[in-house]
Enzyme design. Structure first.
Site, PDB file in Angstrom:
ATOM      1  CG  HIS A 160     -30.712 -12.697  24.576  1.00 19.65           C
ATOM      2  ND1 HIS A 160     -31.435 -12.099  23.571  1.00 19.65           N
ATOM      3  CD2 HIS A 160     -30.263 -11.687  25.365  1.00 19.65           C
ATOM      4  CE1 HIS A 160     -31.432 -10.784  23.742  1.00 19.65           C
ATOM      5  NE2 HIS A 160     -30.727 -10.503  24.824  1.00 19.65           N
ATOM      6  CG  HIS A 203      -1.844  -1.189   1.254  1.00 23.57           C
ATOM      7  ND1 HIS A 203      -1.421  -2.475   1.528  1.00 23.57           N
ATOM      8  CD2 HIS A 203      -3.182  -1.274   1.026  1.00 23.57           C
ATOM      9  CE1 HIS A 203      -2.461  -3.305   1.478  1.00 23.57           C
ATOM     10  NE2 HIS A 203      -3.532  -2.610   1.174  1.00 23.57           N
ATOM     11  NE  ARG A 249     -30.791 -16.204  33.341  1.00 22.75           N
ATOM     12  CZ  ARG A 249     -31.906 -16.724  33.826  1.00 22.75           C
ATOM     13  NH1 ARG A 249     -32.136 -18.016  33.716  1.00 22.75           N
ATOM     14  NH2 ARG A 249     -32.797 -15.957  34.427  1.00 22.75           N
ATOM     15  CG  HIS A 277      -3.896   0.006   4.773  1.00 20.76           C
ATOM     16  ND1 HIS A 277      -4.992   0.180   5.590  1.00 20.76           N
ATOM     17  CD2 HIS A 277      -3.677   1.203   4.194  1.00 20.76           C
ATOM     18  CE1 HIS A 277      -5.413   1.434   5.482  1.00 20.76           C
ATOM     19  NE2 HIS A 277      -4.631   2.075   4.650  1.00 20.76           N
ATOM     20  NE  ARG A 290     -25.899 -16.466  36.289  1.00 16.46           N
ATOM     21  CZ  ARG A 290     -26.906 -15.599  36.323  1.00 16.46           C
ATOM     22  NH1 ARG A 290     -26.719 -14.354  35.936  1.00 16.46           N
ATOM     23  NH2 ARG A 290     -28.104 -15.956  36.729  1.00 16.46           N
ATOM     24  N   PRO A 301      -6.985  -5.148  10.284  1.00 16.03           N
ATOM     25  CG  PRO A 301      -7.640  -7.188  11.166  1.00 16.03           C
ATOM     26  CD  PRO A 301      -6.448  -6.282  11.031  1.00 16.03           C
ATOM     27  CG  LEU A 302      -9.328  -0.610   8.180  1.00 17.49           C
ATOM     28  CD1 LEU A 302     -10.034  -0.095   6.936  1.00 17.49           C
ATOM     29  CD2 LEU A 302      -8.152   0.287   8.534  1.00 17.49           C
ATOM     30  CD  GLU A 348     -21.920  -6.110  23.303  1.00 14.11           C
ATOM     31  OE1 GLU A 348     -21.833  -5.365  22.298  1.00 14.11           O
ATOM     32  OE2 GLU A 348     -22.958  -6.172  23.998  1.00 14.11           O
ATOM     33  CG  HIS A 400      -6.069   1.800  -0.450  1.00 14.17           C
ATOM     34  ND1 HIS A 400      -6.163   2.325   0.806  1.00 14.17           N
ATOM     35  CD2 HIS A 400      -6.208   0.450  -0.301  1.00 14.17           C
ATOM     36  CE1 HIS A 400      -6.361   1.345   1.678  1.00 14.17           C
ATOM     37  NE2 HIS A 400      -6.400   0.204   1.027  1.00 14.17           N
TER      38      HIS A 400
END
Lengths: 691, 691
Positions: free
Chosen positions: A487, A28, A534, A68, A356, A117-118, A425, A262
């Site tokens: 879920h 690039h 759970r 890149h 949990r 990975p952007l 997340e 690019h």
């Protein structure tokens, strides 16, 4: 006004990069040509670092989020005097070189984090700034600013379009991470197109809405303006800074301002034209002038910055010996002596406890012993049991006294060990990676297993970087019940097991959960995902069954068959283990000698010697059933061609958890029925010699 | 001023919801209590719909992005007269009910899209607005506004924290989707905490930065203010609208303004207190007054809106018969007669073509025949070969004349069939879902396989909703070479195969690619992922090998063994098929009769009758090798206990693609070597009767 020497350095970066791309016939060129000035200004005038010791703890961190543009980063490392010889630049994108297509942490000295990975690098930087703020708040004392550095980055149009960067930016603004400074290489062109066709928002205004300080530099070649903007950003301590630098992709080349600059080499002819345009000698290739190198290295050549810090650390250690010892351990990523002695043991209990809940107890016990353990949740702490009680909330001090709903207790400050990521997340994943790569912290992050999908690109990079990040993924199956299929994870276990290097552990009861945590902390060079229920599951009576430390081997014989050679092996994980135990009791009553193997972790099991694996799953026993309330994908490896897999091959359903489990075949009766079929089949094939 | 009748309706929605949650002993009371007024105002005064025909094409779309508030949506459907009897509200969250924990499209009449995972509904709405704008631009004529409806949604704090919503918002602003209107239920509380601890950005300012029109309603109970804001939003046609409505979670309950109101039933006593507070009769539960129901249904009772539209459609059909026929076909999701006749056939070619290139050709051929096929890419069109050439760019007309770098040609307008998503994979996924659920379009979206991770939560929902979305995932293995491990997928095939319902197809050459596209279009009720190479692969000579239409069965005997009963079966997919073919030639030379099975799709193969599967992979042939340049996860099912899997069990490497493939064992030599070992093993075990 740019001096000739400055320009020499900038162009050296440009053409080392361009020659590397051209020589590799791949890469690039666009970004290195446009971003070289800002990179030069940052590295040669501002960056606090120690090229001879890339691991120096208090260095400024630098991230090329637009990975890149790796050739630019390699050129910077070379120019600054890192251990990256020119030879390696000539081996750009070749097998085994130190200069892979995208920057890889661990492969090249001086690379802080793996990017490409952007959006990920943007999030990583927020994590590094979190780590710096946290360690500074915990360990610094007046006159002893042991932890005090900036996190810099270059981010691109593409980075800022990615949601993970938006999430991380919103959180960084909320947290007032004033020592985070990003230069936005605003060239208005991405891989496929001008940003006119997709990205016309007002970026500065957006970042101000997040609570960021923003500056604009209208000409990306104006070194003085870049310098002023960086200085202003360093002075601003209450807000992270975004410096919007207007640039021209492929600057100076015949493809300037086109998306064609690019991602492919300019071509030999265009390289020549570009050199001519910018007044650079056409020959030789890979021209690194002594004058420029010397200029680049003048601030760091003697290692003064690091030496000064080492002396300061000694002074700190003299004044605060215990804290210094703790900090030194944290910096080396070591655990305190005796951290794993006398961990909780849970008494047998048929009613049981959710894993949990057990995890929450162990985590709090461990956090009390391991000062560097810190982390948080994506807005689910009450459900993921991941709060470190009384250990403070990681917040800017000015926010203290606000609404303290959901606080872990122990005060609001950067010294707090509970990080509230919000419903973000993906940013959580990227920030955890940044915290881990920064060092000094063993980070964990919690959410529901089903939402691990949201953070998957970050999990993958943790595995690729071989860093220590711990994921707490609860609500691990259709057993969660009424929240329904949206879920209820089904394919998530398989998809995590498909990530090379990631260790996935799904303990079957409270005591296996203890060893799962122990294992997670012992593994230094791989991320670990803990998969937790759970719903309540029985705590097995370990006087009757094998000890829970069998977990450390990934799989173990939990309940031996009455006969020396079992006629059937039931293999299960997590909440399905007690079911397998009950089924075994019934099978044994019917004279079918049955072994139960608890198999919390495929990856740990595969790391055992072949003899152990053969002992646990003897190849002569072909009647096997694997039981797991998740996608069957991958289980045939252990169940074998003639075995069976009781799993979930469709989406779940909304109803009370027990009912869903029953309807989906997770019952003793179903296991019995399928066992009898399998035994008959294997028996008959043994006689016919057929499989 | 709210009238008594209005208040009666609002409270009916509140308490139908609250009683449903309490009766289920599970669910989310917080949102229904606070958002009932905005929901009422929207549904009773503004929504254009036809409760007796939820499929009416020109209805306004409504999305509850905060799907955990499902009880409110069910109450709205009931109140409006959809086929959702009160009995079903009493069966909230029970097995088989029409009222699952989160709204599920396809299960409950009137549910437009499945929500729960936050941010997705926000993105879906953008997709619906895209679909509306596109169909309107293509089919409307002056005086014939056949397609003309709004997309409304209720979004929450959690939705707006998610990156997918940020991406979608930025794109919606760019596209000037003026008929998209979201009510933001700003209650400042999420599951775990007050938003003070995580989310303090200026949301209105952020959205204005994206190019949105924003309005604030300071009191979420003020119906007149809500009405004014919705009217203003409907008038605004150049920008999407965000109406920020300040509310109090759990309004009227003892838990008002606390995160404890979010996700668990209030408890019987609190329900009573809440009813008392808001002046609602404590008995009976599930109280639906005739007066309120009548008021709710007064606008829709006679179905006038739909009748008027049907008449307009008839008039349109009379004026524009061909377009009307095309639109009717699109609305019914039908393909035009003869769409699959005479698709391209590629001649044998040992140098070959990348399957991404073949895909680009087929796609353009199909798009010319199927007017409803439209889609785009996440800033990678030149690499994914996914442009529909000359078919226009989906852009707001005012943007025409801008920078046309990356344009597909054919003009900039909403009629353009190429959608430029930008570097926003996740929003692309959610928008594709919205386009598919809207109807009238068969959407496709393209990116690199490695970035399928970014959009995974949306892919999963497409599968859960059983909708027709086509993914073009190129750059499918370590074979991409120099971009290195960040860009080389390894676990991605396995993780896509782990999604229930998703059909994954990895064609081996140009001709299989034709049939892959054919299959993708034939499947109406499942999403399909096409997995394509970046690198060239030979086009097999189909005179020598079996026809490529074998792909439709998922796996087929590509090259038969010289012997009737093969001694070895090589199973491969995609770029590894030609390798298996070459290995077979060598093996046959050595007298080892070898069958090659091309297995582009596990899911299609599993759908075949057992006899066919047994024919392709006879259980008597235990010497098998599966070859795929991806994670081995799941392959043992087909390779069998005694078989072998040549796969990738670690991350990739940056070097020329051929070299990486060689180093990772994808060579004829390695297959030969492993074949001989397997054959010996199986042979000896047949004699000892051991496996």
């Amino acid at each position: 006004m740019n001096s000739d020497l400055d320009l020499l350095c900038v162009n050296m970066l440009r053409f080392l990069s361009i020659d590397a791309v051209q020589n590799a016939e791949s890469g690039h060129p666009g970004l290195p040509l446009d971003a070289a000035p800002m990179a030069y200004m940052l590295w040669a005038r501002h960056l606090k670092h120690s090229p001879r010791n890339p691991e120096w703890f208090d260095r400024d961190r630098f991230i090329l989020s637009a990975g890149h543009g790796s050739a630019l980063l390699y050129s910077l490392l070379l120019a600054s005097g890192y251990e990256l010889p020119l030879e390696e630049l000539k081996r750009f994108r070749r097998w085994g070189s130190l200069t892979p297509g995208h920057p890889e942490r661990g492969r090249t000295p001086g690379i802080e984090t793996t990017t490409g990975p952007l959006g990920q690098g943007f999030g990583n930087g927020v994590g590094m700034a979190v780590a710096e703020a946290h360690l500074a708040a915990r360990y610094n004392h007046p006159g002893h600013e042991i932890i005090n550095h900036f996190t810099f980055g270059i981010v691109s149009d593409g980075d800022l379009m990615e949601g993970v960067a938006s999430e991380a930016a919103s959180l960084a603004g909320h947290l007032k991470l004033g020592k985070l400074i990003y230069l936005y290489d605003c060239n208005r062109v991405s891989l496929a197109a001008g940003t006119d066709i997709t990205f016309t928002e007002d970026v500065e205004k957006r970042f101000r809405a997040y609570g960021w300080h923003t500056r604009a530099v209208d000409d990306g070649n104006d070194l003085a303006a870049l310098d002023r903007a960086i200085r202003a950003a360093k002075r601003e301590r209450e807000r992270p800074s975004l410096i919007v630098v207007k640039t021209h992709i492929g600057f100076g080349s015949p493809r300037q301002d086109s998306f064609k600059a690019h991602g492919e080499p300019l071509g030999a002819e265009n390289v020549k034209l570009t050199k001519r345009n910018l007044g650079w000698p056409e020959e030789p290739d890979f021209f690194a002038t002594e004058q420029a190198l010397k200029h680049f290295r003048r601030r760091t050549a003697r290692g003064t910055m690091e030496k000064r810090w080492n002396a300061a650390l000694d002074a700190y250690a003299a004044a605060y010996p215990e804290e210094a010892a703790e900090l030194r351990r944290a910096m080396k990523s070591e655990l305190p002596e005796g951290w794993d002695r006398g961990l909780p043991e849970f008494p047998a209990d048929p009613k049981g406890a959710a894993t949990r809940a057990a995890s929450g107890k162990v985590l709090n016990e461990l956090a009390a012993r391991i000062p560097s353990l810190a982390g948080g949740d994506a807005d689910l702490a009450p459900s993921t049991n991941s709060s470190l009680k009384g250990m403070g909330d990681f917040e800017h001090p000015s926010r203290a006294g606000g609404d303290d709903q959901g606080s872990a207790g122990g005060g609001w400050s950067y010294a707090g060990r509970n990080i509230h990521f919000g419903v973000r997340e993906h940013a959580m994943g990227a920030i955890l990676n940044g915290m881990a790569t920064h060092g000094g912290i063993i980070p964990f992050g919690a959410t529901f297993l089903v939402f691990s999908d949201y953070m998957r690109p970050a999990i993958r990079l943790a595995a690729l970087m071989e860093i220590r990040v711990i994921y707490i993924f609860t609500h691990d199956s259709i057993g969660i019940g009424q929240d329904g299929p949206t879920h209820q994870p089904v394919g998530h276990l398989a998809s995590l097991r498909a990530v090379p290097g990631l260790v996935v552990i799904r303990p079957c009861d409270a005591n296996e959960t203890v060893f799962a945590w122990k294992k997670a902390l012992e593994i230094r060079d791989r991320p670990v995902a803990l998969i937790l229920t759970r719903q309540k599951v029985p705590v097995l009576d370990r006087r009757e069954f094998a000890p829970a430390e069998g977990l450390e081997k990934g799989a173990y014989v939990l309940a031996e068959a009455s006969d020396e050679k079992p006629r059937l092996i039931l293999i299960a994980t997590g909440s399905e283990v007690p079911l397998a135990v009950s089924a075994r009791a019934e099978l044994e009553k019917r004279g079918i000698s049955t072994r139960v193997v608890s198999m919390p972790s495929w990856e740990l099991f595969e790391a055992q010697p072949p003899e152990y694996r053969e002992y646990v799953l003897p190849s002569s026993v072909r009647a096997r059933i694997a039981v797991e309330a998740a996608s069957p994908l991958g289980w045939h490896r252990y169940a074998g061609t003639e075995g069976d897999v009781i799993a979930v091959d469709r989406f779940g359903a909304s109803a009370p958890g027990d009912e869903v489990m029953r309807k989906y075949g997770f019952t003793v009766e179903n296991i019995l029925e399928r066992a009898l079929i399998i035994i008959r089949k294997v028996h008959s094939s043994q006689f016919t010699g057929h499989s």
